[in-house]
Design a protein around this motif. Sequence first.
Motif, PDB file in Angstrom:
ATOM      1  N   GLY A  35     -36.471   1.033 -32.532  1.00  0.00           N
ATOM      2  CA  GLY A  35     -37.320   1.340 -33.684  1.00  0.00           C
ATOM      3  C   GLY A  35     -36.708   2.228 -34.734  1.00  0.00           C
ATOM      4  O   GLY A  35     -37.348   2.530 -35.747  1.00  0.00           O
ATOM      5  N   GLY A  36     -35.461   2.668 -34.522  1.00  0.00           N
ATOM      6  CA  GLY A  36     -34.820   3.543 -35.500  1.00  0.00           C
ATOM      7  C   GLY A  36     -34.782   2.915 -36.883  1.00  0.00           C
ATOM      8  O   GLY A  36     -34.470   1.738 -37.030  1.00  0.00           O
ATOM      9  N   GLY A  37     -35.107   3.702 -37.892  1.00  0.00           N
ATOM     10  CA  GLY A  37     -35.181   3.224 -39.268  1.00  0.00           C
ATOM     11  C   GLY A  37     -36.605   3.010 -39.739  1.00  0.00           C
ATOM     12  O   GLY A  37     -36.882   3.076 -40.936  1.00  0.00           O
ATOM     13  N   THR A  38     -37.530   2.780 -38.789  1.00  0.00           N
ATOM     14  CA  THR A  38     -38.936   2.607 -39.179  1.00  0.00           C
ATOM     15  C   THR A  38     -39.638   3.948 -39.354  1.00  0.00           C
ATOM     16  O   THR A  38     -40.824   3.992 -39.687  1.00  0.00           O
ATOM     17  CB  THR A  38     -39.704   1.756 -38.152  1.00  0.00           C
ATOM     18  N   ASP A  39     -38.898   5.045 -39.126  1.00  0.00           N
ATOM     19  CA  ASP A  39     -39.433   6.401 -39.312  1.00  0.00           C
ATOM     20  C   ASP A  39     -39.143   6.957 -40.699  1.00  0.00           C
ATOM     21  O   ASP A  39     -39.386   8.132 -40.963  1.00  0.00           O
ATOM     22  CB  ASP A  39     -38.855   7.336 -38.245  1.00  0.00           C
ATOM     23  N   ILE A  40     -38.635   6.106 -41.589  1.00  0.00           N
ATOM     24  CA  ILE A  40     -38.278   6.540 -42.937  1.00  0.00           C
ATOM     25  C   ILE A  40     -39.486   6.376 -43.863  1.00  0.00           C
ATOM     26  O   ILE A  40     -40.180   5.350 -43.804  1.00  0.00           O
ATOM     27  CB  ILE A  40     -37.067   5.735 -43.438  1.00  0.00           C
ATOM     28  N   PRO A  41     -39.782   7.368 -44.707  1.00  0.00           N
ATOM     29  CA  PRO A  41     -41.019   7.344 -45.511  1.00  0.00           C
ATOM     30  C   PRO A  41     -41.251   6.068 -46.307  1.00  0.00           C
ATOM     31  O   PRO A  41     -42.379   5.584 -46.372  1.00  0.00           O
ATOM     32  CB  PRO A  41     -40.865   8.570 -46.421  1.00  0.00           C
ATOM     33  N   TRP A  42     -40.220   5.518 -46.943  1.00  0.00           N
ATOM     34  CA  TRP A  42     -40.449   4.336 -47.774  1.00  0.00           C
ATOM     35  C   TRP A  42     -40.949   3.154 -46.946  1.00  0.00           C
ATOM     36  O   TRP A  42     -41.600   2.260 -47.464  1.00  0.00           O
ATOM     37  CB  TRP A  42     -39.209   3.950 -48.572  1.00  0.00           C
ATOM     38  N   PHE A  43     -40.666   3.161 -45.623  1.00  0.00           N
ATOM     39  CA  PHE A  43     -41.176   2.082 -44.763  1.00  0.00           C
ATOM     40  C   PHE A  43     -42.553   2.416 -44.206  1.00  0.00           C
ATOM     41  O   PHE A  43     -43.503   1.653 -44.353  1.00  0.00           O
ATOM     42  CB  PHE A  43     -40.207   1.795 -43.612  1.00  0.00           C
ATOM     43  N   TYR A  44     -42.693   3.588 -43.549  1.00  0.00           N
ATOM     44  CA  TYR A  44     -43.945   3.842 -42.827  1.00  0.00           C
ATOM     45  C   TYR A  44     -45.131   4.122 -43.755  1.00  0.00           C
ATOM     46  O   TYR A  44     -46.276   4.073 -43.309  1.00  0.00           O
ATOM     47  CB  TYR A  44     -43.794   4.948 -41.775  1.00  0.00           C
ATOM     48  N   LYS A  45     -44.875   4.384 -45.022  1.00  0.00           N
ATOM     49  CA  LYS A  45     -45.998   4.538 -45.957  1.00  0.00           C
ATOM     50  C   LYS A  45     -46.649   3.197 -46.288  1.00  0.00           C
ATOM     51  O   LYS A  45     -47.777   3.145 -46.790  1.00  0.00           O
ATOM     52  CB  LYS A  45     -45.535   5.238 -47.234  1.00  0.00           C
ATOM     53  N   LYS A  46     -45.949   2.097 -45.975  1.00  0.00           N
ATOM     54  CA  LYS A  46     -46.505   0.754 -46.152  1.00  0.00           C
ATOM     55  C   LYS A  46     -46.883   0.125 -44.815  1.00  0.00           C
ATOM     56  O   LYS A  46     -47.913  -0.537 -44.695  1.00  0.00           O
ATOM     57  CB  LYS A  46     -45.489  -0.138 -46.869  1.00  0.00           C
ATOM     58  N   TYR A  47     -46.023   0.319 -43.812  1.00  0.00           N
ATOM     59  CA  TYR A  47     -46.226  -0.264 -42.487  1.00  0.00           C
ATOM     60  C   TYR A  47     -45.945   0.818 -41.447  1.00  0.00           C
ATOM     61  O   TYR A  47     -44.871   1.428 -41.488  1.00  0.00           O
ATOM     62  CB  TYR A  47     -45.281  -1.444 -42.264  1.00  0.00           C
ATOM     63  N   PRO A  48     -46.865   1.081 -40.544  1.00  0.00           N
ATOM     64  CA  PRO A  48     -46.631   2.137 -39.558  1.00  0.00           C
ATOM     65  C   PRO A  48     -45.324   1.925 -38.798  1.00  0.00           C
ATOM     66  O   PRO A  48     -44.989   0.802 -38.421  1.00  0.00           O
ATOM     67  CB  PRO A  48     -47.844   2.018 -38.628  1.00  0.00           C
ATOM     68  N   GLY A  49     -44.594   3.010 -38.608  1.00  0.00           N
ATOM     69  CA  GLY A  49     -43.332   2.944 -37.880  1.00  0.00           C
ATOM     70  C   GLY A  49     -43.491   3.487 -36.475  1.00  0.00           C
ATOM     71  O   GLY A  49     -44.478   4.158 -36.153  1.00  0.00           O
TER      72      GLY A  49
END
Length: 325
Positions: A14-28
């Motif tokens: 799951g590394g990389g899904t903890d970045i704000p530009w991603f998880y603000k649209k899709y939960p990481g």
Amino acid sequence: MIISKTPLRISFVGGGTDIPWFYKKYPGAVVSTAIDKFVYITVNKKFDQKVRVSYSKTEIVDKVEQIKHELVREALKLTKIGGGIEITSISDIPSEGTGLGSSSSYTVGLLNALYAFKGKHVGVQRLASEASRIEIDILGKPVGKQDQYIAAQGGLQHIKFNRNGSVFIDPIILPQKLMYKLQSNLLMLYTGLTRSSSSVLKKQKSAVIKSPKKLMVMQKMADMATDTKHALEKGKLNDFGELLHQNWLLKRQLANGISNSKVDKWYLIARRLGAIGGKICGAGGGGFLLLFAPGSRHAGIISALKDLKKVDFNFEAQGSQAFYV
């Protein structure tokens, strides 16, 4: 004198899904563990009102704003310490470009030590949140939040990153024998290659935001973190290894620089010799190659990859700690 001891980490899935530009649209979500390799920070009162900072360089300045080490400068500003202090640091593992979250462990450990210097105890959530704020919001680094939270919390964790910016930490509790078996099947090899995680992550962001297909790949990686948690809790270690493999195959698709010809060759050799899964730790491109393989296959893999250095490690249950000496 204050000494803080803060663990480094291995991120499995799951590394990389903890970045704000991603998880603000899709939960990481990630599955990550602290390991028994540490960053140590010492903080001591200085006889004058200057600030002395010792790392690969030594700085002695009159004002906090003059400090070139940006993590130290911003941590001192955040904790409202204006001078009369000296700060040193050492690490068990090379601190640049190795993919074990060392910069975030440094930031968490520094904050922990600075608050202890002021006579304050600060909890896990605040340490992690403020370290994230320094790195992401103040300094604008293109990094995620998992490193700060695992460094502060320790242990083996399933960490969820929500659209509103909140972070949920869900411990993965395993029987002692299963935990030992998991550890004994993991092999960590130092490649000797280092890279800038910021550079790799910038390339990844640029590639993903232009491609709906790659965005779906990242969503799949976040979902796999939950699958990985369940596989571990059910004791299905071979499934864990396969998920590690599938996550690496997905991550390699996101951008150039995450892997390279050397890494691909090493990983292919390891798979042929019995590794079920593996990955490059951190953003990719170098650092440590992590493999999951039956312990009986480790000697053969190490022999075949003789240019890589085996580094022994164990899981670490404790997060950042501060001691008065």
